[in-house]
Design a protein around this motif. Structure first.
Motif, PDB file in Angstrom:
ATOM      1  N   UNK A  21      -4.535  -9.717  -4.684  1.00 12.00           N
ATOM      2  CA  UNK A  21      -4.127  -8.909  -5.839  1.00 12.00           C
ATOM      3  C   UNK A  21      -3.427  -7.609  -5.414  1.00 12.00           C
ATOM      4  N   UNK A  22      -3.753  -7.109  -4.217  1.00 11.91           N
ATOM      5  CA  UNK A  22      -3.193  -5.815  -3.799  1.00 11.91           C
ATOM      6  C   UNK A  22      -2.354  -5.881  -2.530  1.00 11.91           C
ATOM      7  N   UNK A  28       3.802   7.275  -9.180  1.00  9.92           N
ATOM      8  CA  UNK A  28       4.776   6.209  -9.443  1.00  9.92           C
ATOM      9  C   UNK A  28       5.947   6.817 -10.193  1.00  9.92           C
ATOM     10  N   UNK A  29       7.141   6.634  -9.669  1.00 15.00           N
ATOM     11  CA  UNK A  29       8.347   7.045 -10.377  1.00 15.00           C
ATOM     12  C   UNK A  29       8.777   5.868 -11.239  1.00 15.00           C
ATOM     13  N   UNK A  49       5.744  -4.391 -16.309  1.00 12.68           N
ATOM     14  CA  UNK A  49       4.696  -3.829 -17.183  1.00 12.68           C
ATOM     15  C   UNK A  49       3.333  -4.412 -16.825  1.00 12.68           C
ATOM     16  N   UNK A  50       3.293  -5.701 -16.552  1.00 15.41           N
ATOM     17  CA  UNK A  50       2.041  -6.361 -16.165  1.00 15.41           C
ATOM     18  C   UNK A  50       1.521  -5.771 -14.850  1.00 15.41           C
ATOM     19  N   UNK A  51       2.418  -5.571 -13.883  1.00 14.50           N
ATOM     20  CA  UNK A  51       2.047  -4.984 -12.597  1.00 14.50           C
ATOM     21  C   UNK A  51       1.550  -3.556 -12.808  1.00 14.50           C
ATOM     22  N   UNK A  52       2.255  -2.789 -13.645  1.00 16.86           N
ATOM     23  CA  UNK A  52       1.870  -1.398 -13.893  1.00 16.86           C
ATOM     24  C   UNK A  52       0.482  -1.302 -14.510  1.00 16.86           C
ATOM     25  N   UNK A  53       0.158  -2.196 -15.426  1.00 12.86           N
ATOM     26  CA  UNK A  53      -1.176  -2.202 -16.034  1.00 12.86           C
ATOM     27  C   UNK A  53      -2.233  -2.436 -14.962  1.00 12.86           C
ATOM     28  N   UNK A  77      -5.133   0.254 -13.754  1.00  7.34           N
ATOM     29  CA  UNK A  77      -6.556  -0.093 -13.763  1.00  7.34           C
ATOM     30  C   UNK A  77      -7.178   0.071 -12.376  1.00  7.34           C
ATOM     31  N   UNK A  78      -6.445  -0.315 -11.339  1.00  4.68           N
ATOM     32  CA  UNK A  78      -6.952  -0.185  -9.968  1.00  4.68           C
ATOM     33  C   UNK A  78      -7.226   1.280  -9.638  1.00  4.68           C
TER      34      UNK A  78
END
Length: 153
Positions: free
Chosen positions: A66-67, A89-90, A101-105, A109-110
């Motif tokens: 995941x990371x 994050x820029x 957007x999915x990655x940013x969410x 959360x992480x």
């Protein structure tokens, strides 16, 4: 010690073509220079660290996967022990894509789950220096408080 630097005229055969590229975009480089000026060497500024190198994870493939192939644009660390204090994050227009957007969410959360603040900075706000300093200070102070509380018996 051994320097691996072939003659400039020599080319080494590889199965794929690789070329060196700048580590930072012009916008990221400009922001990095701004961070250096703001922090005045009071902390370490890491550029594009891989999340798997920043966060401990369960020793399972799923947690690592995941990371392992994600990074944050900048990571600010304490100078004495390199403890992560905040990520930055820029956000440019590429963050408007559904996959981004999915990655940013997930990244939000992480960071939240680990107590490390994450500052999402839209690129059109890069010139708001006073606001940036205030947000960086607030994030640093929150992280310091989290670390203080976690060290209490």
């Amino acid at each position: 010690m051994k320097l691996i630097a072939p003659d400039p005229e020599m080319r080494v055969a590889m199965p794929y073509d690789y070329t060196a590229k700048p580590l930072l975009t012009p916008t990221e480089a400009k922001f990095h220079a701004c961070l250096l000026q703001i922090t005045q060497e009071r902390c370490h500024i890491q550029v594009k660290p891989r999340l798997a190198d920043v966060f401990q994870h369960e020793k399972t493939n799923g947690a690592f996967q995941m990371i392992s192939q994600k990074h944050v644009d900048f990571l600010i660390c304490r100078p004495d022990d390199w403890m992560p204090m905040l990520g930055i994050e820029l956000d440019d227009p590429s963050h408007d894509r559904a996959e981004a957007k999915k990655r940013d969410i997930f990244v939000n959360q992480l960071f939240a789950s680990t107590g490390v603040p994450l500052l999402r900075l839209p690129v059109h706000e890069l010139d708001r220096l006073e606001h940036l300093v205030a947000e960086l200070t607030k994030a640093w102070n929150r992280r310091s408080k989290t670390l203080e509380l976690s060290s209490l018996p």
